[in-house]
Design a protein around this motif. Structure first.
Motif, short mmCIF file in Angstrom:
data_model
loop_
_atom_site.label_atom_id
_atom_site.label_comp_id
_atom_site.label_asym_id
_atom_site.label_seq_id
_atom_site.Cartn_x
_atom_site.Cartn_y
_atom_site.Cartn_z
N ASP A 44 -7.20 32.74 -14.73
CA ASP A 44 -5.82 32.54 -14.29
C ASP A 44 -5.61 33.28 -12.97
O ASP A 44 -6.47 34.05 -12.55
CB ASP A 44 -4.84 33.07 -15.36
N GLU A 45 -4.48 33.06 -12.34
CA GLU A 45 -4.19 33.76 -11.09
C GLU A 45 -2.86 34.49 -11.21
O GLU A 45 -2.06 34.20 -12.08
CB GLU A 45 -4.08 32.82 -9.88
N PHE A 46 -2.66 35.46 -10.30
CA PHE A 46 -1.37 36.14 -10.24
C PHE A 46 -1.13 36.66 -8.83
O PHE A 46 -2.02 36.61 -7.98
CB PHE A 46 -1.31 37.28 -11.27
N VAL A 47 0.07 37.13 -8.59
CA VAL A 47 0.38 37.70 -7.28
C VAL A 47 0.82 39.16 -7.44
O VAL A 47 1.32 39.55 -8.49
CB VAL A 47 1.49 36.91 -6.54
N VAL A 48 0.59 39.94 -6.40
CA VAL A 48 0.97 41.36 -6.43
C VAL A 48 1.92 41.64 -5.28
O VAL A 48 1.72 41.16 -4.17
CB VAL A 48 -0.27 42.28 -6.24
N GLY A 49 2.94 42.42 -5.55
CA GLY A 49 3.89 42.82 -4.52
C GLY A 49 5.00 41.81 -4.34
O GLY A 49 4.84 40.63 -4.64
N GLY A 50 6.14 42.28 -3.87
CA GLY A 50 7.28 41.40 -3.63
C GLY A 50 7.92 40.94 -4.93
O GLY A 50 7.51 41.33 -6.02
N GLY A 96 5.36 32.86 -1.74
CA GLY A 96 5.47 33.24 -0.33
C GLY A 96 4.20 33.87 0.19
O GLY A 96 3.35 34.33 -0.56
N GLY A 97 4.08 33.91 1.52
CA GLY A 97 2.84 34.37 2.14
C GLY A 97 2.59 35.86 2.07
O GLY A 97 1.47 36.31 2.23
N LYS A 98 3.62 36.66 1.83
CA LYS A 98 3.46 38.12 1.89
C LYS A 98 2.79 38.70 0.65
O LYS A 98 2.22 39.77 0.71
CB LYS A 98 4.82 38.78 2.06
N LYS A 99 2.89 38.00 -0.44
CA LYS A 99 2.31 38.54 -1.67
C LYS A 99 0.81 38.39 -1.66
O LYS A 99 0.27 37.45 -1.12
CB LYS A 99 2.89 37.79 -2.87
N LYS A 100 0.15 39.36 -2.29
CA LYS A 100 -1.30 39.27 -2.39
C LYS A 100 -1.66 38.43 -3.60
O LYS A 100 -1.11 38.63 -4.68
CB LYS A 100 -1.90 40.66 -2.51
N LYS A 101 -2.56 37.50 -3.40
CA LYS A 101 -2.92 36.59 -4.49
C LYS A 101 -4.27 37.01 -5.07
O LYS A 101 -5.18 37.39 -4.33
CB LYS A 101 -2.99 35.16 -3.96
N VAL A 156 -0.67 48.75 -1.70
CA VAL A 156 -2.10 48.47 -1.64
C VAL A 156 -2.31 47.43 -0.56
O VAL A 156 -1.73 46.35 -0.60
CB VAL A 156 -2.61 47.93 -3.00
N SER A 157 -3.10 47.78 0.45
CA SER A 157 -3.27 46.84 1.55
C SER A 157 -4.18 45.69 1.13
O SER A 157 -5.01 45.82 0.25
CB SER A 157 -3.86 47.55 2.76
N LYS A 158 -3.99 44.55 1.83
CA LYS A 158 -4.81 43.38 1.55
C LYS A 158 -6.29 43.69 1.71
O LYS A 158 -7.13 43.20 0.99
CB LYS A 158 -4.44 42.25 2.51
N ARG A 159 -6.59 44.55 2.66
CA ARG A 159 -7.98 44.88 2.96
C ARG A 159 -8.67 45.60 1.81
O ARG A 159 -9.86 45.48 1.59
CB ARG A 159 -8.01 45.79 4.19
N HIS A 160 -7.89 46.40 1.09
CA HIS A 160 -8.51 47.24 0.06
C HIS A 160 -8.31 46.75 -1.36
O HIS A 160 -8.82 47.35 -2.29
CB HIS A 160 -8.00 48.67 0.16
N ILE A 161 -7.56 45.67 -1.53
CA ILE A 161 -7.17 45.31 -2.91
C ILE A 161 -8.39 45.05 -3.79
O ILE A 161 -8.40 45.44 -4.96
CB ILE A 161 -6.16 44.15 -2.95
N ASN A 162 -9.46 44.46 -3.23
CA ASN A 162 -10.65 44.22 -4.07
C ASN A 162 -11.25 45.51 -4.60
O ASN A 162 -11.79 45.54 -5.70
CB ASN A 162 -11.71 43.44 -3.29
N ARG A 163 -11.14 46.58 -3.81
CA ARG A 163 -11.65 47.87 -4.28
C ARG A 163 -10.87 48.38 -5.49
O ARG A 163 -11.45 48.88 -6.44
CB ARG A 163 -11.59 48.91 -3.17
N TYR A 164 -9.54 48.25 -5.41
CA TYR A 164 -8.73 48.69 -6.54
C TYR A 164 -9.02 47.83 -7.76
O TYR A 164 -9.07 48.32 -8.89
CB TYR A 164 -7.24 48.65 -6.18
#
Ligand SMILES: [Zn+2]
Length: 298
Positions: free
Chosen positions: A139-145, A156-161, A253-261
């Motif tokens: 499944d998928e989800f979004v983070v933030g916003g 919306g485009g601002k959320k991290k998918k 959590v920045s887009k760049r680092h989200i995979n690390r978290y």
């Protein structure tokens, strides 16, 4: 051959007793690093002298290699003892910790804490060698916003998918969990979680999102209605957990680092049955990993 006395368990007092100085940690790293024997990094010679700090000096070319060299502990600014304690907390706590907390608790600089913790997360990254089998839900989800009111995939485009997958036990409990950042919900973006983490023989279930249709040519995918999540209880519980963990531990959590978290979260979930050896497993990964310089981390 000498068998290494590996540290087991999650007990803080026992941990503090075992590791009381940087030297204790160097000994542990050296045993791990050279358990298969020494081979000089410069000339390949196998004979060496063991120094007081457990580093090795090659008998042939005199190169001295420290226990932490070429590991993720390479030149750790605040010393190995603190580094070991941070690793212990990050691997055994169920909650995870923020860099601000670590900076305060170990009296180290915030940026230094952040950079070291990212190295630990790199070590926690999946080897991708053990794809999920059997019953797998995706499944998928979004983070933030804000998320209220959204039902489709037109977020919306601002959320991290993020796309995630769980492997279920026979009784429907979570066995393993993986998650990856995605740019959108297209088949192309959804595919890597399959390629990296799901066996071709696995029985995959998704909701009726069309993005999964092209992938079903290569994977055994059964699409069923979500029924407001009722058909995906286990994965939805995981999604809820990872989102609230990100929100409470890391306000941003920045887009760049989200995979690390996400790697950190998955690492702890996937080893919750092996808590006895989780610290040793993490240190082993830190030793095996190539050294990563701070500038490549942040
Ligand atoms: Zn040498």
């Amino acid at each position: 051959m000498h068998r290494m006395d590996i540290f087991k368990g999650q007990e803080v007092i026992e941990f503090s007793r075992r590791f009381q100085s940087d030297l204790d940690c160097k000994k542990y790293l050296a045993e791990l690093k050279w358990k298969g024997g020494f081979s000089c990094r410069k000339c390949g010679h196998n004979g060496s002298q063991i120094r007081k700090d457990f580093s090795r000096t090659c008998n042939k070319c005199s190169d001295t290699e420290s226990a932490g060299a070429d590991t993720l502990f390479h030149k750790v600014k605040f010393g190995l003892l603190k580094a070991f304690h941070i690793c212990f907390e990050m691997s055994t706590s169920t909650k995870g910790l923020s860099a601000l907390y670590v900076a305060k608790r170990y009296s180290i600089n915030h940026k230094t804490a952040l950079s070291f913790m990212h190295k630990v997360r790199e070590a926690m990254k999946s080897s991708e060698n053990h794809p999920m089998k059997g019953d797998v839900h995706v499944d998928e989800f979004v983070v933030g916003g804000q998320e209220a009111g959204h039902t489709g995939r037109s977020y919306g485009g601002k959320k991290k998918k993020v796309v995630c997958a769980v492997e279920l036990t026979e009784s429907g409990k979570v066995k393993r969990f993986y998650a990856l950042k995605i740019n959108d919900f297209s088949a192309k973006s959804l595919k890597p979680i399959f390629e990296n983490h799901i066996d071709k023989e696995a029985k995959v279930t998704t909701d009726e999102w069309k993005g999964y249709r092209p992938i079903s040519k290569e994977y055994d995918i059964n699409q069923i209605p979500s029924a407001l999540g009722l058909n995906f209880k286990a994965i939805h519980t995981m999604i809820h957990k990872v989102k609230s963990w990100l929100r409470t531990t890391y306000s941003w959590v920045s887009k760049r680092h989200i995979n690390r978290y996400l790697s950190e979260f998955s690492y702890r979930i996937n080893r919750s049955q092996n808590k006895e050896t989780v610290f040793h497993n993490l240190i082993t990964r830190m030793v095996k990993a190539e050294k990563i310089y701070a500038q490549n981390i942040i």
